[in-house]
Design a protein around this motif. Structure first.
Motif, short mmCIF file in Angstrom:
data_model
loop_
_atom_site.label_atom_id
_atom_site.label_comp_id
_atom_site.label_asym_id
_atom_site.label_seq_id
_atom_site.Cartn_x
_atom_site.Cartn_y
_atom_site.Cartn_z
N UNK A 5 64.12 7.05 63.10
CA UNK A 5 64.82 7.75 62.94
C UNK A 5 65.10 7.95 64.39
N UNK A 6 66.37 7.89 65.18
CA UNK A 6 66.34 8.99 66.44
C UNK A 6 67.60 9.82 66.53
N UNK A 7 67.22 10.56 67.21
CA UNK A 7 67.80 11.76 67.27
C UNK A 7 69.02 11.74 68.71
N UNK A 8 69.73 12.01 69.22
CA UNK A 8 70.08 11.90 70.37
C UNK A 8 70.95 13.74 70.30
N UNK A 9 70.65 14.63 71.51
CA UNK A 9 70.75 15.66 71.22
C UNK A 9 71.93 16.15 72.01
N UNK A 10 73.00 16.31 71.99
CA UNK A 10 73.92 16.63 72.92
C UNK A 10 74.97 16.25 72.71
N UNK A 23 72.95 2.43 68.94
CA UNK A 23 73.22 1.87 67.78
C UNK A 23 73.59 0.76 68.61
N UNK A 24 73.93 0.30 70.09
CA UNK A 24 74.15 -1.32 70.26
C UNK A 24 73.17 -1.72 70.45
N UNK A 25 72.08 -1.25 71.06
CA UNK A 25 70.78 -1.99 71.91
C UNK A 25 69.90 -2.24 70.17
N UNK A 26 69.52 -1.02 69.71
CA UNK A 26 69.09 -1.25 68.29
C UNK A 26 69.18 -0.91 67.30
N UNK A 27 70.21 -2.00 66.58
CA UNK A 27 70.79 -1.84 65.11
C UNK A 27 69.77 -1.71 64.13
N UNK A 28 68.68 -1.62 64.03
CA UNK A 28 67.56 -0.95 63.16
C UNK A 28 67.60 0.09 62.97
N UNK A 29 68.09 1.47 63.65
CA UNK A 29 67.60 2.68 63.94
C UNK A 29 69.03 3.35 63.29
N UNK A 30 68.05 4.21 63.20
CA UNK A 30 69.35 5.36 62.44
C UNK A 30 69.28 6.70 63.65
N UNK A 31 71.19 6.48 63.96
CA UNK A 31 71.35 7.48 64.93
C UNK A 31 71.87 9.05 64.54
N UNK A 32 71.45 9.75 64.72
CA UNK A 32 71.46 11.53 64.26
C UNK A 32 72.35 11.40 65.93
N UNK A 33 73.24 13.12 65.63
CA UNK A 33 73.58 13.69 67.04
C UNK A 33 73.66 14.80 67.30
N UNK A 34 72.46 15.43 67.50
CA UNK A 34 72.94 16.82 66.85
C UNK A 34 73.32 17.98 68.32
N UNK A 35 74.51 19.17 68.17
CA UNK A 35 75.01 19.51 69.52
C UNK A 35 75.01 20.46 69.01
N UNK A 36 74.89 21.82 69.69
CA UNK A 36 75.63 23.34 69.63
C UNK A 36 76.78 23.28 69.82
#
Lengths: 341, 348
Positions: A5-10, A23-36
């Motif tokens: 699980x990858x969190x991207x902040x911003x 998501x393109x280079x690591x298709x097996x990851x789940x990517x979640x975006x967090x931002x205020x």
């Protein structure tokens, strides 16, 4: 092996494009975006989004050139496709003019933009106060459309986006395996980066649809950038100013400077003021770090500090950050397989 | 002295303005009148996108190249004036594309920054192997014609919404000089087999992300029979039809499809453009512009006609040069009639 699980902040142009690259280079990851903040309330939304690079003093030039090339190439393909208007990407031609001949007549990016050449005498007549100029064709990323398009592409990969203010990267430790820090100016507080400083930029966004060319003074302070619906007039470079309130005196000064470059702007309508804080640094921080606290580790990839040049290099740095995330994954998988012995 | 201008397109209005500007002070009795059956926004000039660009070749017609240059320089001089926005005048850059090598055009040194396209630029336009990039001007008819009309009205020029059936009709009313700027319908006033319609059709779309003109050329099918995209201040014009001898002003579904498909192939981003209008018009095509005096005997009177028509698809491009030339012809008429205040002849 559970997917990482990858969190991207911003959620500015850097956060969104980095999340998409992951998501393109690591298709097996789940990517979640967090931002205020999301578009239209990010720093990226204020920027004109012109692909004219800013030179970072401490990033090697070949690396900046590579970032710009990748970004230009990526966007050029979009501009020439049916997605162009939705993504807000379009070609624009124009002139960079100098009151005195610059030391460096050929910037490092001159062979990446299209048709770069010195201006002719006849062309310079349009700018009586300037004695030298460069003509070329480049790209513009209109915001909000570009950010909204990135959000749409990200959602299509199944990634989640949440509104959340992250006050400490450690708070993400239990929920996520890797954290990607794309917080721009927010990194000053979030990771305590004192080398990161704001350069305040005020702009005007006006309705002047007959303006079809960009005009930029080589000093970087005065510029006219026509977008899809509005023309961005700029600007200011106030180092160390944190104020997000537009200043009417500054607005008048920007308007006057732009009108002296392009007199027809006197007829501009519906003038709106905007302010953004360029997240500036001597070099863009695209870097891996492993945070450690009481024997617990948290892999972090930083991608922030793009200052005045975020749009120009965003895809290149996003690719590099995604590559670093790949390295974090290998490191985690390596250590987890060692743990199994 | 009564002067009647027939036609209220770009040619008629600009000729009227040149004559009034130059001679109203010298000829106190000068009375200028404009007669037309169509006024802006219903003239041929209103339908044109407004791009200043002559044809690829002037066919040795150096005079027309000089008139084009005079027009460009005149407009460029007004670019920074406060009137520019009201005139519908602004700079625009863009691409001319070819499938084979082509000699440089007569106008390469008139426009700004003329150069060949680089290989990277040509990659944007698959199927085209050569091309030019230059900066030119847009002069939008739907702004320019009202601006000309305002200037003329301020000067006391009168307008008459009327279809003139013959030159005689005007002379019989006491008009001294007629300026024939009747464009495609000049043949109805005086037969001219050299004047033929060059029918065009355009689609108006909203595509504000397009900042360049893109004009393609197919040397086998002739000028403007190949897609072009011209962005204006409000909407973008898609075109690419030139049908010699076709008098129809009805929009053709077949032409619409041809223009739409070929322009979208040229610029894929146009697929998302919203269609907001369609128009057909007849370019007043002629092997060369008819710009000359003609003396017509009417009983014991000598009546003067100045012809200024046949500007094909380059009326806006050439208008000012022709208007000035028409004004010079008017000056020569005055001199012959020894009007008070006319340019002095040799002292006897």
């Amino acid at each position: 092996m559970a997917s990482l699980k990858v969190a991207v902040v911003g959620a500015g142009v850097i956060g969104l494009s980095t999340a998409l690259c992951i998501t393109e280079t690591c298709p097996n990851c789940s990517v979640t975006l967090l931002s205020d903040q999301y578009s239209p309330n990010t720093t990226s939304d204020v920027a004109a989004g012109m692909l004219i690079p800013h030179t970072y003093p401490d990033t090697p030039i070949h690396r900046q050139k590579q970032w710009f090339k990748e970004t230009f190439s990526y966007l050029l393909a979009i501009s020439n496709s049916a997605e162009a208007s939705e993504a807000g990407i379009h070609l624009v031609s124009g002139w960079q003019v100098f009151k005195s001949t610059p030391k460096e007549e050929l910037p490092f990016w001159s062979d990446t933009v299209l048709g770069f050449r010195p201006m002719s005498e006849a062309e310079l007549q349009k700018f009586p106060q300037h004695r030298f100029g460069q003509a070329f064709t480049t790209l513009k990323c209109d915001c909000p459309p570009y950010l909204l398009w990135l959000e749409k592409r990200l959602k299509a990969t199944g990634s989640q986006m949440y509104t959340r203010k992250v006050t400490d990267l450690w708070e993400l430790r239990g929920e996520y395996d890797i954290v990607v820090n794309c917080t721009g100016m927010g990194a000053h507080q979030l990771v305590g980066d004192k080398q990161l400083f704001p350069v305040r930029g005020q702009v005007l966004k006006v309705h002047a649809p007959w303006v079809k060319h960009f005009i930029r003074d080589g000093d970087g302070l005065t510029y006219i950038y026509p977008g899809i619906h509005r023309v961005t007039l700029g600007g200011t470079r106030e180092r160390g100013s944190w104020s997000l309130s537009p200043d009417p005196g500054t607005a008048q000064d920007i308007f006057d400077r732009c009108c002296s470059l392009e007199p027809s702007l006197q007829g501009a309508q519906d003038i709106k003021m905007k302010v953004g804080l360029r997240p500036s640094r001597q070099y863009v921080r695209v870097q891996r770090e492993v945070l450690s606290q009481g024997g617990v580790k948290l892999p972090v990839v930083h991608n922030y500090g793009h200052g005045a040049g975020g749009f120009s290099v965003h895809r290149g740095t996003a690719n590099e950050a995604a590559h670093l995330v790949g390295e974090c994954i290998s490191a985690l998988q390596g250590s987890s397989s060692r743990a199994k012995l | 002295m009564r002067v009647a201008v027939i036609g209220a397109g770009v040619i008629g209005l600009s000729s009227a303005l040149c004559i009034h500007e130059q001679f109203h002070g010298l000829v106190p009795s000068l009375q200028l009148e404009v007669y037309a059956d169509h006024f802006t926004p219903h003239t041929t000039s209103d339908g044109a996108a407004g791009l200043w660009q002559p044809y690829l070749s002037d066919h040795g017609n150096l005079q027309e190249t000089l008139w084009n240059k005079e027009t460009f320089d005149y407009l460029l001089g007004h670019l920074h004036s406060p009137a520019a926005k009201e005139m519908g005048l602004f700079l625009i850059s863009g691409y001319n594309l070819f499938t084979e090598p082509v000699p440089d055009p007569s106008w390469k040194n008139i426009v700004l920054g003329f150069r060949n396209l680089t290989p990277k630029e040509l990659e944007l336009f698959p199927g085209y192997s050569h091309g030019w990039f230059n900066t030119a001007l847009m002069l939008e008819g739907r702004s320019y014609l009202p601006w000309l009309t305002n200037r003329l009205t301020q000067r006391g020029v009168k307008f008459f919404h009327k279809k003139v059936e013959s030159f005689q009709e005007l002379f019989a009313q006491g008009v001294d000089v007629v300026l024939n700027c009747s464009g495609i319908r000049a043949g109805a006033l005086q037969p001219d087999p050299e004047l033929q319609p060059g029918r065009g059709q355009i689609i108006k779309v909203l595509a504000p992300w397009v900042k360049h003109f893109v004009v393609t050329h197919d040397l086998k099918s002739g000028i403007y029979n190949s897609p072009y995209v011209i962005p204006g201040s409000e909407f973008t014009v898609l075109g690419g039809v030139y049908q010699h001898g076709n008098w129809s002003e009805e929009n053709s579904a077949k032409d619409h499809k041809l223009i739409w498909d070929s322009c979208c192939r040229l610029l894929p981003a146009l697929q998302k453009a919203k269609v907001v209008g369609e128009w057909s018009g007849l370019r007043p095509a002629r092997p060369s512009v008819r710009l000359e005096r003609e003396s017509i005997r009417l009983g014991n009177l000598q009546a003067e006609v100045i012809h200024n028509y046949g500007h094909g698809g380059f009326g806006i491009t050439i208008h000012r040069g022709c208007a000035m030339a028409a004004a010079r012809l008017f000056g020569s008429i005055l001199q012959e009639r020894k009007q008070p205040g006319s340019p002095p002849g040799p002292r006897l």
